[in-house]
Design a protein around this motif. Structure first.
Motif, PDB file in Angstrom:
ATOM      1  N   ASP A 122     -56.496 -38.560   5.587  1.00 13.65           N
ATOM      2  CA  ASP A 122     -55.032 -37.813   6.042  1.00 13.65           C
ATOM      3  C   ASP A 122     -53.642 -38.209   5.753  1.00 13.65           C
ATOM      4  N   ARG A 123     -53.486 -37.235   5.050  1.00 13.80           N
ATOM      5  CA  ARG A 123     -52.180 -37.418   4.414  1.00 13.80           C
ATOM      6  C   ARG A 123     -50.620 -37.090   5.210  1.00 13.80           C
ATOM      7  N   ALA A 124     -51.645 -36.375   6.693  1.00 13.74           N
ATOM      8  CA  ALA A 124     -50.409 -35.930   7.406  1.00 13.74           C
ATOM      9  C   ALA A 124     -49.974 -36.425   8.761  1.00 13.74           C
ATOM     10  N   HIS A 125     -50.586 -37.662   8.656  1.00 13.03           N
ATOM     11  CA  HIS A 125     -50.985 -39.514   9.647  1.00 13.03           C
ATOM     12  C   HIS A 125     -50.503 -39.901   8.984  1.00 13.03           C
ATOM     13  N   PRO A 126     -49.035 -40.128   8.339  1.00 12.10           N
ATOM     14  CA  PRO A 126     -48.923 -41.910   7.381  1.00 12.10           C
ATOM     15  C   PRO A 126     -49.857 -43.127   8.644  1.00 12.10           C
ATOM     16  N   VAL A 127     -50.551 -43.899   7.804  1.00  8.59           N
ATOM     17  CA  VAL A 127     -50.902 -44.848   8.492  1.00  8.59           C
ATOM     18  C   VAL A 127     -50.068 -46.126   7.969  1.00  8.59           C
ATOM     19  N   SER A 128     -50.207 -47.910   8.851  1.00 10.51           N
ATOM     20  CA  SER A 128     -49.263 -49.039   9.177  1.00 10.51           C
ATOM     21  C   SER A 128     -49.564 -49.567   9.683  1.00 10.51           C
ATOM     22  N   LEU A 129     -49.623 -50.761   9.530  1.00 10.48           N
ATOM     23  CA  LEU A 129     -50.304 -52.190  10.521  1.00 10.48           C
ATOM     24  C   LEU A 129     -48.497 -52.939  10.005  1.00 10.48           C
ATOM     25  N   VAL A 130     -48.158 -53.165  11.220  1.00 10.96           N
ATOM     26  CA  VAL A 130     -47.178 -54.547  11.298  1.00 10.96           C
ATOM     27  C   VAL A 130     -48.212 -55.931  11.551  1.00 10.96           C
ATOM     28  N   ILE A 131     -47.875 -56.733  11.049  1.00 13.61           N
ATOM     29  CA  ILE A 131     -48.673 -58.238  11.052  1.00 13.61           C
ATOM     30  C   ILE A 131     -47.451 -59.576  11.696  1.00 13.61           C
ATOM     31  N   ASP A 132     -47.671 -59.517  12.007  1.00 13.62           N
ATOM     32  CA  ASP A 132     -46.424 -60.203  13.561  1.00 13.62           C
ATOM     33  C   ASP A 132     -46.826 -61.978  13.121  1.00 13.62           C
ATOM     34  N   GLU A 133     -45.872 -62.960  12.521  1.00 15.64           N
ATOM     35  CA  GLU A 133     -46.114 -63.898  12.667  1.00 15.64           C
ATOM     36  C   GLU A 133     -47.147 -63.884  11.042  1.00 15.64           C
TER      37      GLU A 133
ATOM     38  N   GLN B 245     -43.640 -39.776  15.557  1.00 14.91           N
ATOM     39  CA  GLN B 245     -43.613 -38.309  14.898  1.00 14.91           C
ATOM     40  C   GLN B 245     -44.826 -38.380  13.530  1.00 14.91           C
ATOM     41  N   GLY B 246     -46.493 -39.266  14.882  1.00 18.30           N
ATOM     42  CA  GLY B 246     -47.553 -38.603  13.568  1.00 18.30           C
ATOM     43  C   GLY B 246     -47.723 -39.009  13.189  1.00 18.30           C
ATOM     44  N   GLY B 247     -47.306 -40.734  12.945  1.00 19.32           N
ATOM     45  CA  GLY B 247     -48.061 -41.841  11.939  1.00 19.32           C
ATOM     46  C   GLY B 247     -48.618 -42.514  12.954  1.00 19.32           C
ATOM     47  N   ARG B 248     -50.052 -43.071  12.538  1.00 19.37           N
ATOM     48  CA  ARG B 248     -51.007 -43.858  13.098  1.00 19.37           C
ATOM     49  C   ARG B 248     -50.854 -45.579  12.735  1.00 19.37           C
ATOM     50  N   SER B 249     -50.554 -46.419  13.486  1.00 18.63           N
ATOM     51  CA  SER B 249     -50.014 -46.932  13.393  1.00 18.63           C
ATOM     52  C   SER B 249     -49.803 -48.218  14.596  1.00 18.63           C
ATOM     53  N   GLY B 250     -49.902 -49.904  14.182  1.00 18.01           N
ATOM     54  CA  GLY B 250     -50.258 -50.659  15.253  1.00 18.01           C
ATOM     55  C   GLY B 250     -49.843 -51.888  14.760  1.00 18.01           C
ATOM     56  N   ARG B 251     -49.353 -52.722  15.985  1.00 16.84           N
ATOM     57  CA  ARG B 251     -49.034 -54.363  15.708  1.00 16.84           C
ATOM     58  C   ARG B 251     -49.773 -55.597  16.654  1.00 16.84           C
ATOM     59  N   VAL B 252     -50.170 -55.935  15.436  1.00 15.89           N
ATOM     60  CA  VAL B 252     -50.869 -57.891  15.562  1.00 15.89           C
ATOM     61  C   VAL B 252     -49.719 -58.358  15.767  1.00 15.89           C
ATOM     62  N   SER B 253     -49.610 -59.264  16.329  1.00 19.81           N
ATOM     63  CA  SER B 253     -49.919 -61.107  15.775  1.00 19.81           C
ATOM     64  C   SER B 253     -50.140 -62.304  15.897  1.00 19.81           C
ATOM     65  N   LEU B 254     -50.454 -63.222  14.787  1.00 14.00           N
ATOM     66  CA  LEU B 254     -50.951 -64.080  14.416  1.00 14.00           C
ATOM     67  C   LEU B 254     -51.175 -65.271  14.909  1.00 14.00           C
ATOM     68  N   ILE B 255     -49.828 -65.027  15.965  1.00  6.93           N
ATOM     69  CA  ILE B 255     -49.540 -66.485  16.434  1.00  6.93           C
ATOM     70  C   ILE B 255     -50.999 -67.852  16.921  1.00  6.93           C
ATOM     71  N   LYS B 256     -51.406 -66.594  17.942  1.00  3.47           N
ATOM     72  CA  LYS B 256     -52.288 -67.570  18.814  1.00  3.47           C
ATOM     73  C   LYS B 256     -54.532 -68.144  17.124  1.00  3.47           C
TER      74      LYS B 256
END
Length: 369
Positions: A145-156, A50-61
């Motif tokens: 750029d407000r047209a591309h929402p920014v998010s980040l998932v921080i797992d564990e 849907q045009g967002g800029r996102s990613g996911r990281v895991s801190l488990i290691k």
């Protein structure tokens, strides 16, 4: 029988995606094997679609503050900042915002970032500064750029707390400077995550964002889904067999998937209860040594409690009947239960205690040695 671990998570996916696209923070708590990672991965894909800029990281290691910073930096570079990966000049301009420049390993063929590292000599006083700068890139991206929402998932995320209580505090201080960025703090150790979220005095994630708990999936949802998926795969499954799969897995999505996989693989055409029993034995066979190690690694009182809970939920582990079975005092029973809860071997809802892993419970009840 793929995708079973995501059964009945459509509502949660829609909510997580909406929060991420609208710059709202989320704290997601779920034990391992409940489909948390699948949900978060799908949410990132849905946001990007849907045009967002996102990613996911895991801190488990992660095992140090530097590990956390490097992991987050890699996540920002390959996730929200990934769209400038092929533009070397623009990419370097973004990274120049960091006063302590990272060393990056880039695959010359694909241009993909393979790793990000900081100088081994980075002082303890520096990592917190770099962490704040890395997170601030997200704010700059959102503002540019407000047209591309920014998010980040921080797992564990509980690993950050276990490494240093300062890390969650830094995030709490940064949240107010990220009004248009969505951070998803996800964790599998409920007692740590709840302390971070619910304690108004010392909880670093208190009032930071919305809260979501992933529970077990109900029988009324899982049994019809198993029947549908089996039919779609060209094999007939009886309703009794589907119910037996659910009960053996205790509603834990990943365990349901494992048993269903074995039932589907072992059955020539029709999956009945006998076939499911064979599938349960095969699934336990994959984990038998792990279960034995877990059981052998706890105290005798804790072993007796695990065997008691394997027979069914216990309303009060400190009651007289439970104390007699456990051969311990009120305090001893409570300490055993809390220790097993911290180890994620048992769960409680109110005063009711249950085995956390359905297959572990099957192993405790049966003869699979």
């Amino acid at each position: 029988m793929q995708g079973l671990q995501f059964t009945d998570r459509a509502d949660q996916l829609e909510r997580v995606t909406a929060l991420m696209l609208n710059g709202q923070n989320l704290i997601l708590i779920a034990p391992r094997r409940y489909g948390k990672t699948s949900l978060l991965q799908r949410a990132v894909l849905a946001v990007e679609a849907q045009g967002g800029r996102s990613g996911r990281v895991s801190l488990i290691k992660c095992s140090s503050e530097n590990d956390v910073v490097e992991t987050l930096m890699h996540g920002v570079v390959t996730g929200p900042l990934g769209w400038v990966r092929g533009r070397a000049t623009e990419f370097s301009q973004w990274l120049k915002r960091l006063r302590i420049a990272p060393e990056m390993r880039i695959d010359p063929a694909s241009g993909m970032v393979q790793g990000v590292s900081l100088a081994p000599s980075l002082a303890a006083s520096d990592w917190s500064t770099v962490l704040a700068e890395v997170v601030s890139i997200l704010a700059d991206l959102a503002a540019a750029d407000r047209a591309h929402p920014v998010s980040l998932v921080i797992d564990e995320f509980q690993k950050a707390y276990e490494i240093s209580r300062l890390i969650p505090d830094i995030f709490k201080d940064l949240v107010d400077d990220l009004p248009n960025v969505s951070l998803v703090f996800a964790g599998s150790k409920r007692h740590i995550m709840e302390a971070l979220v619910n304690d108004p005095e010392s909880g670093a994630l208190y009032n930071v964002g919305a809260k979501m708990y992933l529970g077990r999936i109900g029988r009324e949802d899982f049994v019809p889904y198993l029947l549908e998926r089996s039919t779609a795969g060209g094999k007939q499954m009886t309703e009794a067999a589907a119910a037996r799969i659910f009960e053996a897995a205790a509603g834990v999505p990943n365990d349901v998937q494992l048993i269903a996989f074995w039932a589907f693989a072992l059955s020539p055409s029709r999956i009945d209860e006998v076939m499911v029993d064979q599938a349960v034995a095969a699934a336990i066979g994959d984990q038998r040594e792990e279960f034995a190690t877990l059981f052998d690694g706890v105290s005798l009182v804790q072993q007796r409690l695990l065997k008691l809970l394997a027979q069914g939920p216990v309303f009060a582990v400190t009651g007289r009947a439970a104390q007699a079975t456990l051969r311990t005092s009120h305090r001893g029973a409570l300490d055993a239960a809390l220790a097993l809860e911290r180890a994620q071997l048992v769960e409680r809802s109110g005063n009711t205690w249950t085995i956390a892993n359905g297959l572990f419970g099957e192993w405790l009840r049966g003869r699979y040695d």
